[in-house]
Design a protein around this motif. Structure first.
Motif, mmCIF file in Angstrom:
data_model
loop_
_atom_site.group_PDB
_atom_site.id
_atom_site.type_symbol
_atom_site.label_atom_id
_atom_site.label_comp_id
_atom_site.label_asym_id
_atom_site.label_seq_id
_atom_site.Cartn_x
_atom_site.Cartn_y
_atom_site.Cartn_z
ATOM 1 N N SER A 1 8.100 -14.348 7.408
ATOM 2 C CA SER A 1 8.954 -15.115 8.474
ATOM 3 C C SER A 1 8.984 -16.385 8.345
ATOM 4 O O SER A 1 9.315 -17.695 8.940
ATOM 5 N N GLY A 2 8.103 -16.705 7.566
ATOM 6 C CA GLY A 2 8.671 -18.299 6.502
ATOM 7 C C GLY A 2 7.589 -18.904 7.459
ATOM 8 O O GLY A 2 7.465 -20.425 7.233
ATOM 9 N N GLN A 3 5.967 -18.489 7.584
ATOM 10 C CA GLN A 3 5.168 -19.290 8.237
ATOM 11 C C GLN A 3 4.823 -19.893 6.997
ATOM 12 O O GLN A 3 4.363 -18.972 5.831
ATOM 13 N N VAL A 4 4.133 -21.125 7.171
ATOM 14 C CA VAL A 4 3.343 -21.680 5.958
ATOM 15 C C VAL A 4 1.605 -22.387 6.345
ATOM 16 O O VAL A 4 1.408 -22.526 6.999
ATOM 17 N N TYR A 5 0.802 -21.485 5.048
ATOM 18 C CA TYR A 5 -0.759 -21.709 5.901
ATOM 19 C C TYR A 5 -1.204 -22.528 3.656
ATOM 20 O O TYR A 5 -1.104 -21.916 3.755
ATOM 21 N N SER A 6 -1.892 -22.761 3.891
ATOM 22 C CA SER A 6 -2.336 -22.700 2.629
ATOM 23 C C SER A 6 -3.129 -21.839 2.509
ATOM 24 O O SER A 6 -3.717 -21.094 2.533
ATOM 25 N N ARG A 7 -3.194 -22.565 0.771
ATOM 26 C CA ARG A 7 -3.562 -20.890 -0.398
ATOM 27 C C ARG A 7 -4.484 -20.697 -0.112
ATOM 28 O O ARG A 7 -5.094 -19.952 0.075
ATOM 29 N N GLU A 8 -6.005 -21.810 0.636
ATOM 30 C CA GLU A 8 -7.497 -21.763 0.992
ATOM 31 C C GLU A 8 -7.376 -20.855 1.790
ATOM 32 O O GLU A 8 -8.748 -19.895 1.361
ATOM 33 N N ALA A 9 -6.319 -21.192 2.798
ATOM 34 C CA ALA A 9 -6.833 -20.674 3.682
ATOM 35 C C ALA A 9 -6.836 -19.196 3.253
ATOM 36 O O ALA A 9 -6.715 -17.582 4.277
ATOM 37 N N LEU A 10 -5.304 -18.419 3.137
ATOM 38 C CA LEU A 10 -4.776 -17.385 2.711
ATOM 39 C C LEU A 10 -5.273 -16.114 1.549
ATOM 40 O O LEU A 10 -5.293 -15.118 2.226
ATOM 41 N N ASN B 1 -10.209 -9.164 3.391
ATOM 42 C CA ASN B 1 -8.938 -7.888 3.736
ATOM 43 C C ASN B 1 -8.836 -7.183 2.805
ATOM 44 O O ASN B 1 -7.661 -6.432 3.167
ATOM 45 N N ASP B 2 -9.346 -6.981 1.443
ATOM 46 C CA ASP B 2 -8.968 -6.084 0.787
ATOM 47 C C ASP B 2 -7.066 -6.459 0.339
ATOM 48 O O ASP B 2 -6.613 -5.445 0.206
ATOM 49 N N GLY B 3 -7.049 -7.719 0.061
ATOM 50 C CA GLY B 3 -5.843 -7.815 -0.621
ATOM 51 C C GLY B 3 -4.775 -8.518 0.855
ATOM 52 O O GLY B 3 -4.290 -8.605 -0.467
ATOM 53 N N ILE B 4 -5.749 -7.969 1.868
ATOM 54 C CA ILE B 4 -3.964 -7.663 2.895
ATOM 55 C C ILE B 4 -4.382 -9.814 3.968
ATOM 56 O O ILE B 4 -5.421 -9.973 3.912
ATOM 57 N N VAL B 5 -2.898 -9.996 3.535
ATOM 58 C CA VAL B 5 -2.796 -11.114 4.968
ATOM 59 C C VAL B 5 -2.435 -11.137 6.307
ATOM 60 O O VAL B 5 -1.498 -10.324 5.977
ATOM 61 N N LYS B 6 -2.505 -11.601 7.170
ATOM 62 C CA LYS B 6 -1.698 -11.234 8.039
ATOM 63 C C LYS B 6 -1.212 -12.658 8.741
ATOM 64 O O LYS B 6 -2.082 -13.560 9.092
ATOM 65 N N GLY C 1 2.162 -11.772 13.614
ATOM 66 C CA GLY C 1 1.387 -11.011 13.513
ATOM 67 C C GLY C 1 2.493 -10.327 11.543
ATOM 68 O O GLY C 1 1.435 -8.783 11.905
ATOM 69 N N GLU C 2 2.684 -10.698 11.124
ATOM 70 C CA GLU C 2 3.203 -10.142 10.079
ATOM 71 C C GLU C 2 1.946 -10.331 9.013
ATOM 72 O O GLU C 2 1.576 -11.345 9.214
ATOM 73 N N THR C 3 1.853 -8.550 8.172
ATOM 74 C CA THR C 3 1.212 -8.437 6.834
ATOM 75 C C THR C 3 1.969 -8.353 5.869
ATOM 76 O O THR C 3 2.802 -8.090 6.106
ATOM 77 N N CYS C 4 1.198 -8.896 4.825
ATOM 78 C CA CYS C 4 1.347 -8.305 3.397
ATOM 79 C C CYS C 4 0.579 -8.653 2.128
ATOM 80 O O CYS C 4 -0.679 -8.782 2.753
#
Length: 399
Positions: A359-368, A375-380, A385-388
């Protein structure tokens, strides 16, 4: 140290109305005194010239000369009394206000930085003045007087000036132009200098009210006396006003229906207030708003008006202040400032921006990182709604 340096020049620029209002008031006192002097001394000089021309040894002429001299003495004594009353009632108090306000401004020049222990006290007094100004402009005169009395800033605010405004506006609300016309007469030359037509608008409204009441004869006489002198600049309006006598107040004919519209009284109140502010060198906006505009203009961004990117720490994102900020331009940043939509914190070298791979959506490192830890290493991505996995995120660099 330089970051806390006091911008004295900017403060003085902002405080111009604060110093000019009593100055303009004293100029009015001076002009009134000058007019009285010119009128009375002119009459004395004329009488003296007449005595010199008619000077003869006959007793009758001598008696006339004595009476003329007595009249001259009476005029001079009356002039002296007028000037003394004017000075005691308006001149001296206004000079005292000017002196106190200039001393208030001069105290800033001795301060070098905002860390100076005297600056917070000075800034508090300035805020008190702004609050009084805001209260007066919004019809809260009792509140303004309470603040001024409690904080001891009576001579640093313009309560009497706004009392005059309220008195005239109250008369206009009662559909009476008398008070406003007296004010126009007192300031005729100043209004003419700035080409303000408030007096004509007031005269036209009085004419309209005569027409509304069906007093056509009185309206015609009023028009000849008060509207025709404006024919060089307002002939179309005068012609339309003349035709108004042919239409009742219930007419549906658009041009004349607008003239009979009672909302014209509200427009007159606004026109009067703007004219009063202009002649008194006051800004049309409350000083508190102007100060806030300056701060909001440095923070306002397009993202502040996007429901998805609200920042809880940003004043412009607040609904009430955001409404006020609508009138100011967006801030200009030479270097970009990126704020995380999840935490509201600035993304920089210590809190780098991270992008989702698809998606290319950008967020801060701290938040992610916080999200991945929970979430056991998973971010959404909350937007798509993309997860990785956290390790799949792309690291971005701020330039």
């Amino acid at each position: 140290m330089s970051a806390n340096k006091l911008n004295t020049e900017g403060i003085m620029l902002f405080e111009q109305p604060f110093a000019r209002v009593p100055y303009e008031n004293y100029r009015k006192v001076f002009r009134t005194s000058q007019k009285n002097i010119e009128k009375e001394l002119g009459a004395v000089q004329t009488a003296a010239s007449d005595i010199a021309k008619r000077a003869k040894p006959e007793s009758s002429d001598a008696e006339d000369a004595i009476k003329a001299v007595d009249g001259m003495i009476t005029r001079v004594e009356n002039l002296k009394r007028k000037l003394a009353d004017l000075q005691s009632s308006s001149g001296a108090p206004t000079l005292g206000v000017m002196r106190e306000r200039f001393q208030h401004l001069m105290s800033v020049e001795t301060m070098q930085t905002t860390n100076d222990p005297e600056f917070p006290r000075w800034a508090d007094t300035r805020l008190d003045r702004w609050l009084v100004d805001w209260s007066l402009r919004n019809g809260k005169e009792k509140t303004a007087k309470m603040i001024a009395d409690d904080r001891g800033v009576e001579r640093l605010v313009d309560i009497d000036l706004f009392s005059d405004i309220r008195r005239i506006e109250d008369a206009l609300k009662q559909r009476s132009c008398a008070e406003a016309l007296v004010w126009c007469s007192e300031n005729k030359s100043a209004l003419r200098k700035v080409k303000n037509t408030l007096e004509f608008d007031l005269r036209l409204q009085e004419y309209i009210e005569l027409a509304r009441a069906g007093k056509n004869i009185e309206a015609i006489a009023y028009s000849k006396r008060h509207l025709l002198p404006w024919q060089e600049t307002h002939l179309p309006q005068i012609r339309q006003a003349s035709a108004l006598l042919c239409f009742p107040s219930t007419t549906t004919c658009s041009p004349y229906k607008r003239l009979y519209d009672l909302s014209r009284w509200h427009s007159l109140i606004q026109s009067f207030r703007l004219a009063f502010y202009n002649l008194s060198t006051l800004p049309s906006e409350p000083l508190l708003h102007l100060a806030m505009y300056a701060g909001l203009a440095s923070l306002k961004l397009p993202a502040c008006y996007d429901p998805q990117t609200k920042n809880v720490d940003c004043p412009v994102c607040d609904p009430s202040l955001g409404k006020l900020a609508e009138e100011v331009p967006f801030s200009h940043h030479v270097n970009s400032t990126i704020v995380c939509r999840l935490t509201g914190r600035i993304m920089d070298e210590d809190n780098k921006p991270m992008a989702f791979p698809n998606s290319g959506q950008v967020y801060s490192r701290e938040a992610l990182e916080d999200m991945a830890t929970r979430n056991d290493g998973i971010v959404k991505d909350p937007q798509t709604g993309e997860t990785c996995e956290f390790s799949a995120l792309r690291r971005l660099f701020i330039s």
